[in-house]
Design a protein around this motif. Structure first.
Motif, PDB file in Angstrom:
ATOM      1  N   CYS A   4     120.732  40.463  49.801  1.00  0.00           N
ATOM      2  CA  CYS A   4     119.734  40.010  48.834  1.00  0.00           C
ATOM      3  C   CYS A   4     118.416  40.744  48.970  1.00  0.00           C
ATOM      4  CB  CYS A   4     119.502  38.512  48.973  1.00  0.00           C
ATOM      5  SG  CYS A   4     118.813  38.035  50.557  1.00  0.00           S
ATOM      6  N   CYS A   5     118.108  41.249  50.122  1.00  0.00           N
ATOM      7  CA  CYS A   5     116.811  41.877  50.340  1.00  0.00           C
ATOM      8  C   CYS A   5     116.919  43.381  50.523  1.00  0.00           C
ATOM      9  CB  CYS A   5     116.110  41.239  51.539  1.00  0.00           C
ATOM     10  SG  CYS A   5     115.637  39.531  51.200  1.00  0.00           S
ATOM     11  N   CYS A  93     109.103  31.249  48.743  1.00  0.00           N
ATOM     12  CA  CYS A  93     110.177  31.731  49.612  1.00  0.00           C
ATOM     13  C   CYS A  93     111.003  30.518  50.024  1.00  0.00           C
ATOM     14  CB  CYS A  93     109.604  32.415  50.849  1.00  0.00           C
ATOM     15  SG  CYS A  93     110.855  32.823  52.092  1.00  0.00           S
ATOM     16  N   CYS A  95     113.911  30.566  51.722  1.00  0.00           N
ATOM     17  CA  CYS A  95     114.577  30.692  53.022  1.00  0.00           C
ATOM     18  C   CYS A  95     113.690  30.208  54.170  1.00  0.00           C
ATOM     19  CB  CYS A  95     114.995  32.141  53.268  1.00  0.00           C
ATOM     20  SG  CYS A  95     116.256  32.741  52.122  1.00  0.00           S
ATOM     21  N   ARG A 120     109.338  39.563  56.182  1.00  0.00           N
ATOM     22  CA  ARG A 120     109.917  40.883  56.538  1.00  0.00           C
ATOM     23  C   ARG A 120     110.558  40.845  57.921  1.00  0.00           C
ATOM     24  NH1 ARG A 120     105.296  44.543  54.008  1.00  0.00           N
ATOM     25  NH2 ARG A 120     106.230  44.824  51.967  1.00  0.00           N
ATOM     26  N   ILE A 123     113.807  39.126  57.542  1.00  0.00           N
ATOM     27  CA  ILE A 123     114.758  39.996  56.837  1.00  0.00           C
ATOM     28  C   ILE A 123     115.339  41.002  57.823  1.00  0.00           C
ATOM     29  CG2 ILE A 123     114.966  41.859  55.129  1.00  0.00           C
ATOM     30  CD1 ILE A 123     112.827  40.333  53.457  1.00  0.00           C
ATOM     31  N   CYS A 128     117.612  36.032  56.268  1.00  0.00           N
ATOM     32  CA  CYS A 128     117.401  35.509  54.916  1.00  0.00           C
ATOM     33  C   CYS A 128     118.742  35.213  54.248  1.00  0.00           C
ATOM     34  CB  CYS A 128     116.572  36.461  54.069  1.00  0.00           C
ATOM     35  SG  CYS A 128     117.370  38.004  53.665  1.00  0.00           S
ATOM     36  N   CYS A 130     118.830  34.625  50.530  1.00  0.00           N
ATOM     37  CA  CYS A 130     118.299  34.453  49.180  1.00  0.00           C
ATOM     38  C   CYS A 130     119.375  34.181  48.143  1.00  0.00           C
ATOM     39  CB  CYS A 130     117.500  35.685  48.775  1.00  0.00           C
ATOM     40  SG  CYS A 130     116.148  36.058  49.913  1.00  0.00           S
ATOM     41  N   ASN A 134     117.524  30.868  47.049  1.00  0.00           N
ATOM     42  CA  ASN A 134     116.540  31.167  46.021  1.00  0.00           C
ATOM     43  C   ASN A 134     117.193  31.104  44.638  1.00  0.00           C
ATOM     44  OD1 ASN A 134     114.606  32.298  44.316  1.00  0.00           O
ATOM     45  ND2 ASN A 134     114.043  33.908  45.764  1.00  0.00           N
ATOM     46  N   SER A 138     117.753  36.495  44.527  1.00  0.00           N
ATOM     47  CA  SER A 138     117.349  37.753  45.145  1.00  0.00           C
ATOM     48  C   SER A 138     116.094  37.538  45.981  1.00  0.00           C
ATOM     49  CB  SER A 138     117.111  38.826  44.076  1.00  0.00           C
ATOM     50  OG  SER A 138     116.101  38.416  43.179  1.00  0.00           O
ATOM     51  N   CYS A 139     115.703  38.569  46.675  1.00  0.00           N
ATOM     52  CA  CYS A 139     114.586  38.514  47.605  1.00  0.00           C
ATOM     53  C   CYS A 139     113.293  38.039  46.937  1.00  0.00           C
ATOM     54  CB  CYS A 139     114.377  39.892  48.221  1.00  0.00           C
ATOM     55  SG  CYS A 139     113.198  39.908  49.581  1.00  0.00           S
ATOM     56  N   CYS A 140     112.516  37.275  47.672  1.00  0.00           N
ATOM     57  CA  CYS A 140     111.280  36.674  47.165  1.00  0.00           C
ATOM     58  C   CYS A 140     110.045  37.530  47.410  1.00  0.00           C
ATOM     59  CB  CYS A 140     111.058  35.322  47.837  1.00  0.00           C
ATOM     60  SG  CYS A 140     110.698  35.483  49.605  1.00  0.00           S
TER      61      CYS A 140
END
Length: 152
Positions: A4-5, A93, A95, A120, A123, A128, A130, A134, A138-140
């Motif tokens: 996701c990230c 966020c 997560c 970060r 990650i 994470c 996501c 989420n 996908s990544c926040c």
């Protein structure tokens, strides 16, 4: 690092389609995200064979839709959606529970680690999730950065 990230060229996740309600571009989401986010009564109507999209428009009640224009609204999602709920207690966020309120307090007081560094770090340690936490799937980090920039 979690899928996701990371940005993978050719992953197809950049595929977009217009939301049937607001006509804004929606971003493709994985089936796993919908399975994680939809309330049980709604999940039973999910067509797992078609592509689904996330609508991030703040004033649109639609969260997900598919290529056949079947929609899933805010009331059918298990969690509040950051892009659609202005409450300070809503996560940006999901997560690591960085709510709008928590981010604001951290930025204003200069606490370390700051939200971006904290996320970060997690990650990089493959923590994470996501895709399942989420609603956008996908990544926040871009949401966090945008929110912080709006505070200035």
């Amino acid at each position: 690092m979690s899928d996701c990230c990371t940005t993978v060229q050719g992953s197809g996740m950049n595929d977009t389609r217009k939301c049937p309600s607001c006509m804004a571009n929606g971003k493709k989401v994985k089936l796993l995200t919908l399975k994680s986010m939809l309330k049980p009564a709604t999940l039973s109507s999910l067509d797992a064979e078609v592509t689904h999209y996330f609508c991030s428009t703040s004033n649109c009640d639609v969260v997900y839709f598919d290529k056949d224009k079947k929609i899933y609204s805010i009331s059918e999602i298990k969690v509040p959606v950051h892009q659609k709920d202005p409450a300070s207690t809503v996560p940006v966020c999901y997560c690591f529970d960085w709510t709008k309120e928590k981010i604001t307090l951290s930025v204003e007081s200069g606490h370390t680690p700051n939200p971006v560094d904290h996320i970060r770090e997690n990650i990089n340690k493959n923590r994470c999730g996501c895709e399942v936490n989420n609603p956008q799937g996908s990544c926040c980090l871009s949401n966090i950065t945008k929110f912080i920039n709006q505070l200035s």
